[in-house]
Write a protein that holds these residues in place. Sequence first.
Motif, PDB file in Angstrom:
ATOM      1  N   ALA A  53       0.816  -1.213   0.000  1.00 24.23           N
ATOM      2  CA  ALA A  53       0.000   0.000   0.000  1.00 24.23           C
ATOM      3  C   ALA A  53       0.854   1.269   0.000  1.00 24.23           C
ATOM      4  N   MET A  54       2.172   1.108   0.099  1.00 23.48           N
ATOM      5  CA  MET A  54       3.068   2.268   0.175  1.00 23.48           C
ATOM      6  C   MET A  54       3.833   2.450  -1.133  1.00 23.48           C
ATOM      7  N   ASP A  55       4.401   3.620  -1.250  1.00 25.87           N
ATOM      8  CA  ASP A  55       5.326   3.918  -2.333  1.00 25.87           C
ATOM      9  C   ASP A  55       6.717   3.924  -1.725  1.00 25.87           C
ATOM     10  N   SER A  56       7.716   3.565  -2.510  1.00 29.25           N
ATOM     11  CA  SER A  56       9.080   3.480  -1.973  1.00 29.25           C
ATOM     12  C   SER A  56       9.615   4.820  -1.493  1.00 29.25           C
ATOM     13  N   THR A  57       8.957   5.911  -1.856  1.00 28.32           N
ATOM     14  CA  THR A  57       9.398   7.234  -1.391  1.00 28.32           C
ATOM     15  C   THR A  57       8.687   7.662  -0.105  1.00 28.32           C
ATOM     16  N   ASP A  58       7.706   6.877   0.348  1.00 29.80           N
ATOM     17  CA  ASP A  58       6.971   7.212   1.571  1.00 29.80           C
ATOM     18  C   ASP A  58       7.875   7.108   2.790  1.00 29.80           C
ATOM     19  N   ALA A  59       7.622   7.995   3.757  1.00 30.70           N
ATOM     20  CA  ALA A  59       8.349   7.929   5.027  1.00 30.70           C
ATOM     21  C   ALA A  59       8.037   6.597   5.700  1.00 30.70           C
ATOM     22  N   GLY A  60       9.039   5.962   6.216  1.00 31.45           N
ATOM     23  CA  GLY A  60       8.856   4.709   6.922  1.00 31.45           C
ATOM     24  C   GLY A  60       8.924   3.477   6.033  1.00 31.45           C
ATOM     25  N   PHE A  61       9.063   3.685   4.721  1.00 33.86           N
ATOM     26  CA  PHE A  61       9.088   2.546   3.801  1.00 33.86           C
ATOM     27  C   PHE A  61      10.271   1.627   4.092  1.00 33.86           C
ATOM     28  N   ASP A  62      11.456   2.193   4.274  1.00 35.51           N
ATOM     29  CA  ASP A  62      12.646   1.365   4.518  1.00 35.51           C
ATOM     30  C   ASP A  62      12.519   0.578   5.819  1.00 35.51           C
ATOM     31  N   ALA A  63      12.003   1.222   6.859  1.00 38.17           N
ATOM     32  CA  ALA A  63      11.819   0.537   8.141  1.00 38.17           C
ATOM     33  C   ALA A  63      10.807  -0.604   7.999  1.00 38.17           C
ATOM     34  N   LEU A  64       9.762  -0.363   7.235  1.00 37.65           N
ATOM     35  CA  LEU A  64       8.755  -1.405   7.023  1.00 37.65           C
ATOM     36  C   LEU A  64       9.334  -2.550   6.185  1.00 37.65           C
ATOM     37  N   MET A  65      10.193  -2.219   5.236  1.00 40.11           N
ATOM     38  CA  MET A  65      10.856  -3.276   4.452  1.00 40.11           C
ATOM     39  C   MET A  65      11.704  -4.156   5.370  1.00 40.11           C
ATOM     40  N   ASP A  66      12.424  -3.525   6.311  1.00 33.80           N
ATOM     41  CA  ASP A  66      13.227  -4.293   7.268  1.00 33.80           C
ATOM     42  C   ASP A  66      12.338  -5.170   8.149  1.00 33.80           C
ATOM     43  N   GLU A  67      11.210  -4.605   8.587  1.00 31.65           N
ATOM     44  CA  GLU A  67      10.266  -5.367   9.420  1.00 31.65           C
ATOM     45  C   GLU A  67       9.711  -6.565   8.647  1.00 31.65           C
ATOM     46  N   GLU A  68       9.294  -6.315   7.416  1.00 27.43           N
ATOM     47  CA  GLU A  68       8.731  -7.388   6.592  1.00 27.43           C
ATOM     48  C   GLU A  68       9.779  -8.467   6.333  1.00 27.43           C
ATOM     49  N   ASP A  69      11.019  -8.063   6.112  1.00 28.06           N
ATOM     50  CA  ASP A  69      12.100  -9.024   5.890  1.00 28.06           C
ATOM     51  C   ASP A  69      12.295  -9.912   7.119  1.00 28.06           C
ATOM     52  N   GLY A  70      12.290  -9.291   8.295  1.00 24.43           N
ATOM     53  CA  GLY A  70      12.425 -10.063   9.534  1.00 24.43           C
ATOM     54  C   GLY A  70      11.262 -11.014   9.757  1.00 24.43           C
ATOM     55  N   LEU A  71      10.069 -10.575   9.421  1.00 25.03           N
ATOM     56  CA  LEU A  71       8.885 -11.426   9.574  1.00 25.03           C
ATOM     57  C   LEU A  71       8.878 -12.554   8.545  1.00 25.03           C
ATOM     58  N   TRP A  72       9.394 -12.296   7.343  1.00 28.88           N
ATOM     59  CA  TRP A  72       9.520 -13.378   6.355  1.00 28.88           C
ATOM     60  C   TRP A  72      10.514 -14.417   6.859  1.00 28.88           C
ATOM     61  N   LYS A  73      11.633 -13.963   7.432  1.00 27.15           N
ATOM     62  CA  LYS A  73      12.616 -14.901   7.975  1.00 27.15           C
ATOM     63  C   LYS A  73      12.006 -15.735   9.103  1.00 27.15           C
ATOM     64  N   ALA A  74      11.191 -15.102   9.945  1.00 29.48           N
ATOM     65  CA  ALA A  74      10.513 -15.833  11.028  1.00 29.48           C
ATOM     66  C   ALA A  74       9.543 -16.854  10.445  1.00 29.48           C
ATOM     67  N   PHE A  75       8.840 -16.477   9.383  1.00 36.97           N
ATOM     68  CA  PHE A  75       7.939 -17.413   8.704  1.00 36.97           C
ATOM     69  C   PHE A  75       8.733 -18.604   8.167  1.00 36.97           C
ATOM     70  N   CYS A  76       9.858 -18.333   7.519  1.00 34.47           N
ATOM     71  CA  CYS A  76      10.670 -19.417   6.945  1.00 34.47           C
ATOM     72  C   CYS A  76      11.269 -20.311   8.019  1.00 34.47           C
ATOM     73  N   ALA A  77      11.500 -19.791   9.203  1.00 28.62           N
ATOM     74  CA  ALA A  77      12.056 -20.586  10.296  1.00 28.62           C
ATOM     75  C   ALA A  77      10.990 -21.421  11.001  1.00 28.62           C
ATOM     76  N   CYS A  78       9.729 -21.107  10.753  1.00 25.59           N
ATOM     77  CA  CYS A  78       8.617 -21.783  11.415  1.00 25.59           C
ATOM     78  C   CYS A  78       8.255 -23.056  10.658  1.00 25.59           C
ATOM     79  N   ARG A  79       7.993 -24.121  11.413  1.00 23.35           N
ATOM     80  CA  ARG A  79       7.562 -25.379  10.791  1.00 23.35           C
ATOM     81  C   ARG A  79       6.131 -25.679  11.220  1.00 23.35           C
ATOM     82  N   PRO A  80       5.269 -25.954  10.267  1.00 24.27           N
ATOM     83  CA  PRO A  80       3.877 -26.277  10.588  1.00 24.27           C
ATOM     84  C   PRO A  80       3.782 -27.537  11.450  1.00 24.27           C
TER      85      PRO A  80
END
Length: 129
Positions: A53-80
């Motif tokens: 929902a954001m544009d790469s020029t929006d404030a907070g975009f980089d921080a949200l990218m870092d957050e999403e990256d960390g959450l993707w890593k947590a997802f990949c580390a999780c086993r059903p």
Amino acid sequence: MSDPRPSRRALLKGTAMTGAAAALLAIPAAALQPDPVFAAIAAHGSAHKRIMAMDSTDAGFDALMDEEDGLWKAFCACRPTTPEGLAAYAAHAAAYPDLDVLPGSCGLSQVISNVAEALSALGMGGAHV
């Protein structure tokens, strides 16, 4: 004066309750817990939607990218741990647009490994990787 002996109905009821309690105790503790993959999917999915929902020029975009990256890593580390969690895990991974280009512990090989281990643990086939 009341009869001190228990009735047949009371004995049968007690036996049924004991059997139900024994059945509950026989269920592994992990099976009584919610599958952790659902929380990982919800957290990552929320962050991913906010990024979309954001544009790469929006404030907070980089921080949200870092957050999403960390959450993707947590997802990949999780086993059903449940068949339903496994299905949700596979569907979430398949819908991730960059899955095929992500490296190592965050990419397709890790997702496939987690699916195989979950299948094995659930007694549904699969192999330990």
